[in-house]
Design an enzyme around this catalytic site. Structure first.
Site, mmCIF file in Angstrom:
data_model
loop_
_atom_site.group_PDB
_atom_site.id
_atom_site.type_symbol
_atom_site.label_atom_id
_atom_site.label_comp_id
_atom_site.label_asym_id
_atom_site.label_seq_id
_atom_site.Cartn_x
_atom_site.Cartn_y
_atom_site.Cartn_z
ATOM 1 N N CYS A 92 92.080 43.699 -76.092
ATOM 2 C CA CYS A 92 92.548 42.922 -76.691
ATOM 3 C C CYS A 92 94.051 42.793 -77.081
ATOM 4 C CB CYS A 92 91.880 42.746 -78.043
ATOM 5 S SG CYS A 92 92.393 41.245 -79.052
ATOM 6 N N LEU A 93 94.867 41.866 -76.557
ATOM 7 C CA LEU A 93 96.028 41.961 -76.938
ATOM 8 C C LEU A 93 96.613 42.157 -78.481
ATOM 9 C CD1 LEU A 93 97.130 38.744 -75.028
ATOM 10 C CD2 LEU A 93 97.465 40.944 -74.163
ATOM 11 N N GLY A 116 93.331 35.780 -71.530
ATOM 12 C CA GLY A 116 93.350 34.602 -72.513
ATOM 13 C C GLY A 116 94.032 35.067 -73.791
ATOM 14 N N HIS A 165 85.138 36.075 -75.597
ATOM 15 C CA HIS A 165 86.214 36.773 -76.459
ATOM 16 C C HIS A 165 87.116 35.804 -77.259
ATOM 17 C CE1 HIS A 165 88.912 40.208 -76.844
ATOM 18 N NE2 HIS A 165 89.854 39.233 -77.185
ATOM 19 N N GLU A 166 87.691 34.963 -76.467
ATOM 20 C CA GLU A 166 88.666 33.703 -77.169
ATOM 21 C C GLU A 166 87.679 33.046 -78.209
ATOM 22 O OE1 GLU A 166 91.504 34.716 -76.655
ATOM 23 O OE2 GLU A 166 91.302 36.028 -75.011
ATOM 24 N N GLN A 191 96.293 34.244 -82.393
ATOM 25 C CA GLN A 191 96.884 35.362 -81.674
ATOM 26 C C GLN A 191 98.366 35.171 -81.705
ATOM 27 O OE1 GLN A 191 94.222 35.977 -78.183
ATOM 28 N NE2 GLN A 191 94.654 38.317 -78.877
ATOM 29 N N HIS A 205 87.633 34.967 -81.449
ATOM 30 C CA HIS A 205 88.802 34.721 -81.784
ATOM 31 C C HIS A 205 89.042 33.379 -82.827
ATOM 32 C CE1 HIS A 205 91.549 37.975 -81.047
ATOM 33 N NE2 HIS A 205 91.401 37.937 -79.781
#
Length: 166
Positions: A90-91, A47, A132-133, A52, A136
């Site tokens: 996480c990226l 995702g 998770h997204e 991000q 964010h």
């Protein structure tokens, strides 16, 4: 369009709640969705949320088990099951995975670029990605939800990372 660079922990855009997208979507929103979908297609990504890639809009993309999609103005409307400890990364916090509690089922509702209602639900990795997204978009990073002892150790490790910007 190529995938966009990922903002890293410490960037203020990651800590700010995202603004809802005004509908109907204009060309900028359509371009953002294209960028998010292109960015999530990079191998190893489940995702990508708009913050991000530096955009404070309420949109994310996902790529789980070959299913690629996006949701505009998503709201987490349902979770189910007992929260389970899962390894999560996480990226925006590259190179780290920590045990985090997530519900094994999640459902989000939102719209597509044409304003049509959409719903995405799933279990396992998809449920984890949806939670998770959505976090964010609310200005939260996954490390905030770690158990306190794990979080202390995680923050120590992150601050020692080569990429960490002070």
């Amino acid at each position: 369009m190529p995938d966009r660079p990922i903002r890293l922990f410490g960037d203020p855009v990651l800590r700010s709640p995202s603004d809802p997208v005004k509908l109907p979507a204009d060309e900028r929103v359509r371009a953002l969705v294209t960028d998010l979908v292109d960015s999530v297609k990079v191998p190893g990504r489940a995702g990508v949320a708009a913050p991000q890639i530096g955009v404070g809009q309420r949109v994310f993309s996902y790529n789980v088990d070959g299913e690629v999609g996006y949701v505009i103005n998503p709201e987490l409307v349902e979770v189910g099951g007992e929260p389970e400890l899962v390894e999560e990364g996480c990226l925006s916090v590259p190179g780290f995975y920590f045990p985090r509690r997530r519900y094994p089922y999640a459902k989000v509702r939102g719209v597509d670029v044409d304003g049509n209602a959409i719903e995405v639900e799933g279990t396992g990795v998809l449920a984890q990605a949806l939670q998770h997204e959505t976090d964010h978009l609310d200005g939260k990073l996954y490390i905030e939800g770690l158990d306190p002892e794990v979080k202390r150790d995680a923050m120590r490790q992150v601050r020692a990372a080569d990429w960490f910007r002070r």
